[in-house]
Write a protein that holds these residues in place. Structure first.
Motif, PDB file in Angstrom:
ATOM      1  N   MET A   1       0.845  -1.177   0.000  1.00 60.35           N
ATOM      2  CA  MET A   1       0.000   0.000   0.000  1.00 60.35           C
ATOM      3  C   MET A   1       0.886   1.234   0.000  1.00 60.35           C
ATOM      4  SD  MET A   1      -3.381   0.438   2.170  1.00 60.35           S
ATOM      5  CE  MET A   1      -3.010   1.541   3.472  1.00 60.35           C
ATOM      6  N   GLN A   2       0.512   2.229  -0.765  1.00 64.48           N
ATOM      7  CA  GLN A   2       1.317   3.442  -0.890  1.00 64.48           C
ATOM      8  C   GLN A   2       1.387   4.195   0.432  1.00 64.48           C
ATOM      9  OE1 GLN A   2      -0.442   5.719  -3.991  1.00 64.48           O
ATOM     10  NE2 GLN A   2      -0.123   4.150  -5.550  1.00 64.48           N
ATOM     11  N   ARG A   3       2.528   4.838   0.673  1.00 65.52           N
ATOM     12  CA  ARG A   3       2.765   5.544   1.920  1.00 65.52           C
ATOM     13  C   ARG A   3       1.775   6.701   2.119  1.00 65.52           C
ATOM     14  NH1 ARG A   3       7.101   5.483   5.322  1.00 65.52           N
ATOM     15  NH2 ARG A   3       7.399   7.370   6.557  1.00 65.52           N
ATOM     16  N   LYS A   4       1.409   7.383   1.039  1.00 66.66           N
ATOM     17  CA  LYS A   4       0.501   8.528   1.169  1.00 66.66           C
ATOM     18  C   LYS A   4      -0.930   8.109   1.523  1.00 66.66           C
ATOM     19  CE  LYS A   4      -0.664   8.825  -3.714  1.00 66.66           C
ATOM     20  NZ  LYS A   4      -0.702   9.646  -4.886  1.00 66.66           N
ATOM     21  N   LEU A   5      -1.240   6.809   1.405  1.00 66.47           N
ATOM     22  CA  LEU A   5      -2.578   6.313   1.719  1.00 66.47           C
ATOM     23  C   LEU A   5      -2.681   5.764   3.133  1.00 66.47           C
ATOM     24  CD1 LEU A   5      -3.471   4.449  -1.594  1.00 66.47           C
ATOM     25  CD2 LEU A   5      -3.979   6.793  -0.931  1.00 66.47           C
ATOM     26  N   ARG A   6      -1.633   5.962   3.957  1.00 70.53           N
ATOM     27  CA  ARG A   6      -1.641   5.440   5.319  1.00 70.53           C
ATOM     28  C   ARG A   6      -1.857   6.553   6.335  1.00 70.53           C
ATOM     29  NH1 ARG A   6       3.833   2.372   5.402  1.00 70.53           N
ATOM     30  NH2 ARG A   6       3.843   1.993   3.192  1.00 70.53           N
ATOM     31  N   LEU A   7      -2.588   6.235   7.376  1.00 69.99           N
ATOM     32  CA  LEU A   7      -2.725   7.135   8.517  1.00 69.99           C
ATOM     33  C   LEU A   7      -1.637   6.756   9.511  1.00 69.99           C
ATOM     34  CD1 LEU A   7      -6.560   7.080   9.145  1.00 69.99           C
ATOM     35  CD2 LEU A   7      -5.230   8.954   8.241  1.00 69.99           C
ATOM     36  N   ARG A   8      -0.831   7.733   9.927  1.00 69.71           N
ATOM     37  CA  ARG A   8       0.254   7.432  10.845  1.00 69.71           C
ATOM     38  C   ARG A   8       0.259   8.351  12.067  1.00 69.71           C
ATOM     39  NH1 ARG A   8       2.243   7.600   5.922  1.00 69.71           N
ATOM     40  NH2 ARG A   8       3.278   9.562   6.249  1.00 69.71           N
ATOM     41  N   ASN A   9      -0.338   9.533  11.970  1.00 69.47           N
ATOM     42  CA  ASN A   9      -0.299  10.489  13.073  1.00 69.47           C
ATOM     43  C   ASN A   9      -1.345  10.184  14.124  1.00 69.47           C
ATOM     44  OD1 ASN A   9       1.639  11.845  11.635  1.00 69.47           O
ATOM     45  ND2 ASN A   9       0.201  13.285  10.736  1.00 69.47           N
ATOM     46  N   ARG A  10      -0.960  10.392  15.367  1.00 71.46           N
ATOM     47  CA  ARG A  10      -1.891  10.206  16.475  1.00 71.46           C
ATOM     48  C   ARG A  10      -3.074  11.163  16.360  1.00 71.46           C
ATOM     49  NH1 ARG A  10      -1.332   7.839  21.471  1.00 71.46           N
ATOM     50  NH2 ARG A  10      -2.682   8.674  23.102  1.00 71.46           N
ATOM     51  N   GLU A  11      -2.833  12.376  15.866  1.00 70.07           N
ATOM     52  CA  GLU A  11      -3.905  13.363  15.714  1.00 70.07           C
ATOM     53  C   GLU A  11      -4.957  12.876  14.724  1.00 70.07           C
ATOM     54  OE1 GLU A  11      -0.575  14.540  14.860  1.00 70.07           O
ATOM     55  OE2 GLU A  11      -0.216  14.816  16.988  1.00 70.07           O
ATOM     56  N   ASP A  12      -4.511  12.239  13.640  1.00 71.48           N
ATOM     57  CA  ASP A  12      -5.460  11.718  12.653  1.00 71.48           C
ATOM     58  C   ASP A  12      -6.332  10.624  13.266  1.00 71.48           C
ATOM     59  OD1 ASP A  12      -4.587  13.401  10.641  1.00 71.48           O
ATOM     60  OD2 ASP A  12      -3.156  11.951   9.835  1.00 71.48           O
ATOM     61  N   PHE A  13      -5.714   9.704  13.994  1.00 65.99           N
ATOM     62  CA  PHE A  13      -6.470   8.637  14.640  1.00 65.99           C
ATOM     63  C   PHE A  13      -7.461   9.229  15.642  1.00 65.99           C
ATOM     64  CE2 PHE A  13      -3.376   5.872  12.794  1.00 65.99           C
ATOM     65  CZ  PHE A  13      -3.927   4.607  12.798  1.00 65.99           C
ATOM     66  N   SER A  14      -6.993  10.172  16.455  1.00 74.46           N
ATOM     67  CA  SER A  14      -7.861  10.781  17.473  1.00 74.46           C
ATOM     68  C   SER A  14      -9.034  11.513  16.832  1.00 74.46           C
ATOM     69  CB  SER A  14      -7.071  11.753  18.339  1.00 74.46           C
ATOM     70  OG  SER A  14      -6.092  11.066  19.053  1.00 74.46           O
ATOM     71  N   ARG A  15      -8.785  12.228  15.740  1.00 70.49           N
ATOM     72  CA  ARG A  15      -9.840  12.971  15.047  1.00 70.49           C
ATOM     73  C   ARG A  15     -10.917  12.020  14.524  1.00 70.49           C
ATOM     74  NH1 ARG A  15      -9.934  13.586   9.791  1.00 70.49           N
ATOM     75  NH2 ARG A  15      -7.714  13.194   9.622  1.00 70.49           N
ATOM     76  N   ILE A  16     -10.492  10.886  13.983  1.00 74.29           N
ATOM     77  CA  ILE A  16     -11.455   9.931  13.436  1.00 74.29           C
ATOM     78  C   ILE A  16     -12.246   9.257  14.555  1.00 74.29           C
ATOM     79  CG2 ILE A  16     -11.706   7.802  12.103  1.00 74.29           C
ATOM     80  CD1 ILE A  16      -9.176   8.725  10.562  1.00 74.29           C
ATOM     81  N   TYR A  17     -11.557   8.878  15.643  1.00 67.56           N
ATOM     82  CA  TYR A  17     -12.267   8.269  16.775  1.00 67.56           C
ATOM     83  C   TYR A  17     -13.272   9.234  17.380  1.00 67.56           C
ATOM     84  CZ  TYR A  17      -9.014   4.306  16.963  1.00 67.56           C
ATOM     85  OH  TYR A  17      -8.302   3.174  16.676  1.00 67.56           O
ATOM     86  N   ARG A  18     -12.881  10.501  17.500  1.00 67.56           N
ATOM     87  CA  ARG A  18     -13.720  11.490  18.175  1.00 67.56           C
ATOM     88  C   ARG A  18     -14.901  11.936  17.321  1.00 67.56           C
ATOM     89  NH1 ARG A  18     -10.487  16.017  18.792  1.00 67.56           N
ATOM     90  NH2 ARG A  18      -8.868  14.497  19.129  1.00 67.56           N
ATOM     91  N   HIS A  19     -14.661  12.209  16.032  1.00 73.18           N
ATOM     92  CA  HIS A  19     -15.691  12.817  15.181  1.00 73.18           C
ATOM     93  C   HIS A  19     -16.231  11.888  14.097  1.00 73.18           C
ATOM     94  CE1 HIS A  19     -14.774  16.595  17.074  1.00 73.18           C
ATOM     95  NE2 HIS A  19     -13.497  16.480  16.738  1.00 73.18           N
ATOM     96  N   GLY A  20     -15.712  10.675  14.015  1.00 74.95           N
ATOM     97  CA  GLY A  20     -16.128   9.780  12.949  1.00 74.95           C
ATOM     98  C   GLY A  20     -17.296   8.903  13.336  1.00 74.95           C
ATOM     99  N   ARG A  21     -17.656   8.027  12.441  1.00 74.48           N
ATOM    100  CA  ARG A  21     -18.721   7.058  12.666  1.00 74.48           C
ATOM    101  C   ARG A  21     -18.089   5.678  12.691  1.00 74.48           C
ATOM    102  NH1 ARG A  21     -23.626   7.548   9.035  1.00 74.48           N
ATOM    103  NH2 ARG A  21     -24.401   6.311  10.742  1.00 74.48           N
ATOM    104  N   SER A  22     -18.840   4.687  13.172  1.00 76.24           N
ATOM    105  CA  SER A  22     -18.270   3.345  13.254  1.00 76.24           C
ATOM    106  C   SER A  22     -19.306   2.291  12.905  1.00 76.24           C
ATOM    107  CB  SER A  22     -17.725   3.078  14.656  1.00 76.24           C
ATOM    108  OG  SER A  22     -18.772   3.047  15.585  1.00 76.24           O
ATOM    109  N   PHE A  23     -18.791   1.140  12.551  1.00 74.17           N
ATOM    110  CA  PHE A  23     -19.605  -0.039  12.327  1.00 74.17           C
ATOM    111  C   PHE A  23     -18.734  -1.242  12.638  1.00 74.17           C
ATOM    112  CE2 PHE A  23     -21.641  -3.482  10.132  1.00 74.17           C
ATOM    113  CZ  PHE A  23     -22.972  -3.271  10.436  1.00 74.17           C
TER     114      PHE A  23
END
Length: 144
Positions: A1-23
């Protein structure tokens, strides 16, 4: 998988957990959030140390990245998603794991041509099941 398609920052993970949806299904949980600044999707994978040692967790991550890479053309653009591995995924062969990942992505509405699940978010716990019909009687439980 290409490097630009990966999430690596803690801020990105936190933003998705906090404001995202889940299934979730029994093997995987997916959290996602729209992120229109990217032309494609971005993926992060989370495997808890409760699943096993580093060898086991890294093998699962590699398998999931390969599954997503092979099915990248099916994913919607402009989303960030996190796949969380659950314990039952450890025993799955590759084909079953691919089916399970595609199932959770389809139910979440992240595949092209799929609609999000009709389940209402936030309705969990007692009374959070199906809506009762107007004429339905409450169920009675008998304890002996």
């Amino acid at each position: 998988m290409q490097r630009k398609l990966r999430l690596r920052n803690r801020e990105d993970f936190s933003r998705i957990y906090r404001h995202g949806r889940s299934f979730a299904n029994s093997q995987f949980v997916v959290y996602w959030r729209k992120y229109p600044q990217t032309e494609q999707f971005r993926l992060g994978i989370s495997a808890s140390s409760k699943l096993g040692g580093a060898v086991v967790r890294n093998r699962l991550r590699r398998m999931l990245k390969e599954i997503v890479r092979h099915n990248a053309h099916k994913l919607n653009e402009g989303i960030d998603l996190i796949l969380i591995v659950r314990k039952p995924a450890l025993t799955l062969p590759y084909i079953e794991m691919e089916r399970s990942v595609l199932h959770v992505l389809r139910k979440a509405g992240l595949l092209k041509g799929s609609n999000p699940s009709d389940r209402s978010p936030g309705k969990r716990g007692p009374g959070g099941g199906r809506p009762k019909s107007a004429g339905a009687l409450p169920r009675a439980f008998i304890c002996l």
